[in-house]
Write a protein that holds these residues in place. Structure first.
Motif, PDB file in Angstrom:
ATOM      1  N   PRO A   1      27.567-107.003 -24.913  1.00  0.00           N
ATOM      2  CA  PRO A   1      28.841-107.554 -24.434  1.00  0.00           C
ATOM      3  C   PRO A   1      28.807-107.683 -22.910  1.00  0.00           C
ATOM      4  O   PRO A   1      28.184-106.873 -22.211  1.00  0.00           O
ATOM      5  N   ARG A   2      29.465-108.692 -22.389  1.00  0.00           N
ATOM      6  CA  ARG A   2      29.550-108.864 -20.933  1.00  0.00           C
ATOM      7  C   ARG A   2      30.738-108.050 -20.429  1.00  0.00           C
ATOM      8  O   ARG A   2      31.883-108.307 -20.795  1.00  0.00           O
ATOM      9  N   LEU A   3      30.448-107.065 -19.550  1.00  0.00           N
ATOM     10  CA  LEU A   3      31.474-106.106 -19.174  1.00  0.00           C
ATOM     11  C   LEU A   3      31.611-105.961 -17.660  1.00  0.00           C
ATOM     12  O   LEU A   3      30.636-106.071 -16.916  1.00  0.00           O
ATOM     13  N   LYS A   4      32.849-105.673 -17.232  1.00  0.00           N
ATOM     14  CA  LYS A   4      33.117-105.394 -15.824  1.00  0.00           C
ATOM     15  C   LYS A   4      32.746-103.935 -15.541  1.00  0.00           C
ATOM     16  O   LYS A   4      32.538-103.143 -16.456  1.00  0.00           O
ATOM     17  N   PHE A   5      32.678-103.599 -14.233  1.00  0.00           N
ATOM     18  CA  PHE A   5      32.235-102.250 -13.884  1.00  0.00           C
ATOM     19  C   PHE A   5      32.830-101.820 -12.540  1.00  0.00           C
ATOM     20  O   PHE A   5      33.374-102.636 -11.782  1.00  0.00           O
ATOM     21  N   ALA A   6      32.696-100.531 -12.266  1.00  0.00           N
ATOM     22  CA  ALA A   6      33.042 -99.960 -10.967  1.00  0.00           C
ATOM     23  C   ALA A   6      31.996 -98.900 -10.649  1.00  0.00           C
ATOM     24  O   ALA A   6      31.227 -98.480 -11.533  1.00  0.00           O
TER      25      ALA A   6
ATOM     26  N   LYS B   1      32.484 -93.731  -4.716  1.00  0.00           N
ATOM     27  CA  LYS B   1      32.996 -93.729  -6.082  1.00  0.00           C
ATOM     28  C   LYS B   1      34.308 -94.507  -6.148  1.00  0.00           C
ATOM     29  O   LYS B   1      35.182 -94.346  -5.298  1.00  0.00           O
ATOM     30  N   GLY B   2      34.441 -95.351  -7.171  1.00  0.00           N
ATOM     31  CA  GLY B   2      35.653 -96.147  -7.347  1.00  0.00           C
ATOM     32  C   GLY B   2      35.570 -97.527  -6.752  1.00  0.00           C
ATOM     33  O   GLY B   2      36.434 -98.385  -7.018  1.00  0.00           O
ATOM     34  N   ASP B   3      34.545 -97.794  -5.925  1.00  0.00           N
ATOM     35  CA  ASP B   3      34.398 -99.120  -5.312  1.00  0.00           C
ATOM     36  C   ASP B   3      34.141-100.183  -6.377  1.00  0.00           C
ATOM     37  O   ASP B   3      33.460 -99.928  -7.381  1.00  0.00           O
ATOM     38  N   LEU B   4      34.648-101.377  -6.133  1.00  0.00           N
ATOM     39  CA  LEU B   4      34.368-102.536  -6.973  1.00  0.00           C
ATOM     40  C   LEU B   4      33.464-103.472  -6.183  1.00  0.00           C
ATOM     41  O   LEU B   4      33.878-104.023  -5.154  1.00  0.00           O
ATOM     42  N   ILE B   5      32.218-103.636  -6.621  1.00  0.00           N
ATOM     43  CA  ILE B   5      31.289-104.557  -5.942  1.00  0.00           C
ATOM     44  C   ILE B   5      31.461-105.922  -6.599  1.00  0.00           C
ATOM     45  O   ILE B   5      30.919-106.174  -7.672  1.00  0.00           O
TER      46      ILE B   5
ATOM     47  N   SER C   1      28.936-113.973  -7.210  1.00  0.00           N
ATOM     48  CA  SER C   1      29.836-113.113  -7.973  1.00  0.00           C
ATOM     49  C   SER C   1      29.068-112.036  -8.728  1.00  0.00           C
ATOM     50  O   SER C   1      28.042-112.301  -9.367  1.00  0.00           O
ATOM     51  N   THR C   2      29.574-110.806  -8.638  1.00  0.00           N
ATOM     52  CA  THR C   2      29.011-109.686  -9.405  1.00  0.00           C
ATOM     53  C   THR C   2      30.136-108.908 -10.087  1.00  0.00           C
ATOM     54  O   THR C   2      30.110-107.686 -10.156  1.00  0.00           O
ATOM     55  N   VAL C   3      31.125-109.644 -10.554  1.00  0.00           N
ATOM     56  CA  VAL C   3      32.258-109.008 -11.239  1.00  0.00           C
ATOM     57  C   VAL C   3      31.778-108.301 -12.500  1.00  0.00           C
ATOM     58  O   VAL C   3      32.259-107.225 -12.849  1.00  0.00           O
TER      59      VAL C   3
ATOM     60  N   PHE D   1      28.650-106.562 -14.805  1.00  0.00           N
ATOM     61  CA  PHE D   1      27.483-105.736 -14.496  1.00  0.00           C
ATOM     62  C   PHE D   1      26.176-106.510 -14.649  1.00  0.00           C
ATOM     63  O   PHE D   1      25.233-106.305 -13.884  1.00  0.00           O
ATOM     64  N   ASP D   2      26.101-107.412 -15.619  1.00  0.00           N
ATOM     65  CA  ASP D   2      24.874-108.189 -15.795  1.00  0.00           C
ATOM     66  C   ASP D   2      24.628-109.092 -14.589  1.00  0.00           C
ATOM     67  O   ASP D   2      23.489-109.346 -14.207  1.00  0.00           O
ATOM     68  N   GLU D   3      25.710-109.587 -13.953  1.00  0.00           N
ATOM     69  CA  GLU D   3      25.568-110.411 -12.751  1.00  0.00           C
ATOM     70  C   GLU D   3      24.968-109.591 -11.613  1.00  0.00           C
ATOM     71  O   GLU D   3      24.084-110.053 -10.879  1.00  0.00           O
ATOM     72  N   LEU D   4      25.452-108.349 -11.448  1.00  0.00           N
ATOM     73  CA  LEU D   4      24.927-107.472 -10.401  1.00  0.00           C
ATOM     74  C   LEU D   4      23.443-107.195 -10.630  1.00  0.00           C
ATOM     75  O   LEU D   4      22.632-107.280  -9.702  1.00  0.00           O
ATOM     76  N   GLN D   5      23.071-106.876 -11.872  1.00  0.00           N
ATOM     77  CA  GLN D   5      21.671-106.588 -12.167  1.00  0.00           C
ATOM     78  C   GLN D   5      20.779-107.784 -11.844  1.00  0.00           C
ATOM     79  O   GLN D   5      19.695-107.617 -11.281  1.00  0.00           O
ATOM     80  N   THR D   6      21.241-108.989 -12.186  1.00  0.00           N
ATOM     81  CA  THR D   6      20.453-110.197 -11.927  1.00  0.00           C
ATOM     82  C   THR D   6      20.264-110.431 -10.431  1.00  0.00           C
ATOM     83  O   THR D   6      19.147-110.697  -9.965  1.00  0.00           O
ATOM     84  N   VAL D   7      21.355-110.302  -9.655  1.00  0.00           N
ATOM     85  CA  VAL D   7      21.276-110.538  -8.210  1.00  0.00           C
ATOM     86  C   VAL D   7      20.370-109.507  -7.540  1.00  0.00           C
ATOM     87  O   VAL D   7      19.568-109.843  -6.666  1.00  0.00           O
ATOM     88  N   LEU D   8      20.477-108.247  -7.929  1.00  0.00           N
ATOM     89  CA  LEU D   8      19.644-107.208  -7.329  1.00  0.00           C
ATOM     90  C   LEU D   8      18.168-107.417  -7.656  1.00  0.00           C
ATOM     91  O   LEU D   8      17.299-107.214  -6.805  1.00  0.00           O
ATOM     92  N   LYS D   9      17.881-107.819  -8.886  1.00  0.00           N
ATOM     93  CA  LYS D   9      16.484-108.093  -9.261  1.00  0.00           C
ATOM     94  C   LYS D   9      15.914-109.257  -8.462  1.00  0.00           C
ATOM     95  O   LYS D   9      14.718-109.285  -8.150  1.00  0.00           O
TER      96      LYS D   9
END
Length: 441
Positions: free
Chosen positions: A218-223, A240-244, A251-253, A255-263
């Motif tokens: 599932p595509r999910l948001k994270f903090a 802790k508690g930050d929203l990246i 956009s990295t709203v 978690f999968d978006e964040l993982q892709t950008v970091l890679k």
């Protein structure tokens, strides 16, 4: 410690399955007045045993070679290859003295017990815990496909609505055998339009390489849940508690978006756009060579539903799960025969079972679930028409029943030897394949 837990679970699971399988043969033989001479967990190859005791003319023991077990039935050409005993006159308490239909029941006794055990395990698990699942309607932001999902054409944000024309109710249906066996049609909604994707027949090869977790999630948001002390995230001031919500303007709203950008930015310094309460921050942070920055995410919770069953309601559900695992294994073997799945991808031995199935954490629910699956797999394996396996003996007995007379002892001895060679070859291949996978992954 993890290795000891893996080995402990594997030995316990195999011991339960082997003892009960052999008890199936033992009980059936005794029921027809056939003498049983030995009952062994594991093989006492070359006469080496860890333990043995004699009780009522039966030697019970534990061998040193943990590749199975056996019961030695008097008057039967088996793994003992006791040709001297077979040359003696037939005795009324011997296997060969009994009618073919009784001998057939004895040979199928082990498989029968394994099937009953598998059904019993899944029945009790279903009754005790029910079925917990993520409703597909809860996947509002679509899916995040892994390596396998992307290979078959799934894209980030797709909403999967049906499999083979049937609406998906439970999200885990996407990872069911109906899909992963290949040739299934997945209906998705992409950009407001409905379209179909066909899962290739060879998908099990890719699943064996990467694991089912690399199919879809599932595509999910994270903090940010916690920051690793001394990490690049900590040095950058992430808390802790930050929203990246963006990296370098992307956009990295989710978690999968964040993982892709970091890679995509391994070893580089990126700009992280962060929302902290009412404030918006822009922080430079160095990405490691592994594509991480050093924090644990708090993933958005999904609503789970649990369907409970009464004691007798759970029986058909558990039986369907057990039978489904047996037919799935049969279909998998069929794919190997047809060349759609490579043998080194399809077959796993004790090392892979301990490492990938049981794992390094002792969880009784998981333990019994895996043991139930293995019980059904053992039943199928023993049904294969290979001499030296129960299925091979059953085939010869059926031929005898059709012909009206038994096959010659000479033929049975040679068939048994051929069966041993085939099984030994398969064992060497499976163990070698296990060791290769352990060292290369």
């Amino acid at each position: 410690m993890d290795v000891l837990v893996m080995i402990g679970q594997l030995l316990l699971g195999l011991s339960i399955l082997i003892v009960l399988h052999e008890l199936g043969h033992f009980w059936a033989a005794r029921a027809f007045g056939i003498k049983v001479e030995k009952f062994y967990l594991f093989f006492d190859a070359w006469g080496v045993k860890l333990f043995s005791v004699k009780y009522k003319d039966v030697e019970y023991g534990i061998g040193w070679l943990p590749l199975g077990g056996y019961v030695k039935i008097a008057g039967m050409i088996d793994e003992s290859m006791d040709t001297e005993a077979m040359a003696a006159p037939v005795q009324p308490w011997e296997f060969r003295a009994k009618p073919a239909w009784q001998r057939l029941i004895v040979m199928l006794g082990g498989v029968t017990v394994n099937v009953i055990l598998g059904i019993l395990i899944f029945w009790m698990l279903t009754f005790t815990y029910g079925e917990t699942y993520i409703p597909n309607k809860e996947i509002r932001n679509g899916i995040a496909p892994g390596i396998i999902g992307k290979e078959i054409g799934l894209q980030t944000g797709d909403k999967v609505v049906a499999i083979n024309g049937k609406e998906i109710v439970k999200f885990n249906e996407l990872s069911s055998s109906e899909v992963l066996m290949g040739n299934a049609t997945i209906t998705i909604i992409r950009d407001g339009k409905e379209q179909n994707l066909v899962v290739p027949a060879t998908i099990l090869n890719t699943v064996a390489d990467y694991g089912v977790d690399e199919f879809v999630a599932p595509r999910l948001k994270f903090a940010v849940d916690s920051v690793v002390e001394g990490s690049n995230a900590a040095k950058a001031g992430i808390k802790k508690g930050d929203l990246i919500y963006a990296i370098n303007g992307k956009s990295t709203v989710f978690f999968d978006e964040l993982q892709t950008v970091l890679k995509d930015n391994k070893g580089k310094t990126v700009t992280a756009a962060i929302r902290r309460g009412a404030d918006t921050l822009s922080l430079p942070v160095l990405v490691t060579a592994e594509g991480t920055i050093g924090f644990a995410p708090k993933i958005e919770d999904l609503k789970l539903e649990t369907q409970k069953y009464g004691f007798f309601e759970a029986l058909p559900v558990g039986a369907a799960k057990a039978w489904g695992s047996l037919t799935d294994n049969a279909k998998g073997l069929g794919k190997v025969v047809k060349g759609e799945v490579k043998a080194n991808k399809a077959f796993s031995g004790p090392v892979e079972i301990a490492r990938k199935l049981y794992g390094g954490t002792w969880d009784w629910v998981k333990f019994w679930g895996i043991t139930g699956l293995l019980s059904m797999a053992l039943a199928l394996m023993n049904l294969l028409p290979i001499p030296a396996l129960d299925g091979g003996h059953a085939v010869f007995l059926l031929i005898e029943m059709i012909k009206g007379k038994p096959l010659s002892d000479k033929f049975m001895e040679r068939a048994q030897i051929v069966g041993f060679v085939l099984l030994a070859t398969l064992m060497v291949f499976v163990l070698g394949n296990d060791i290769f996978k352990a060292f290369t992954k």
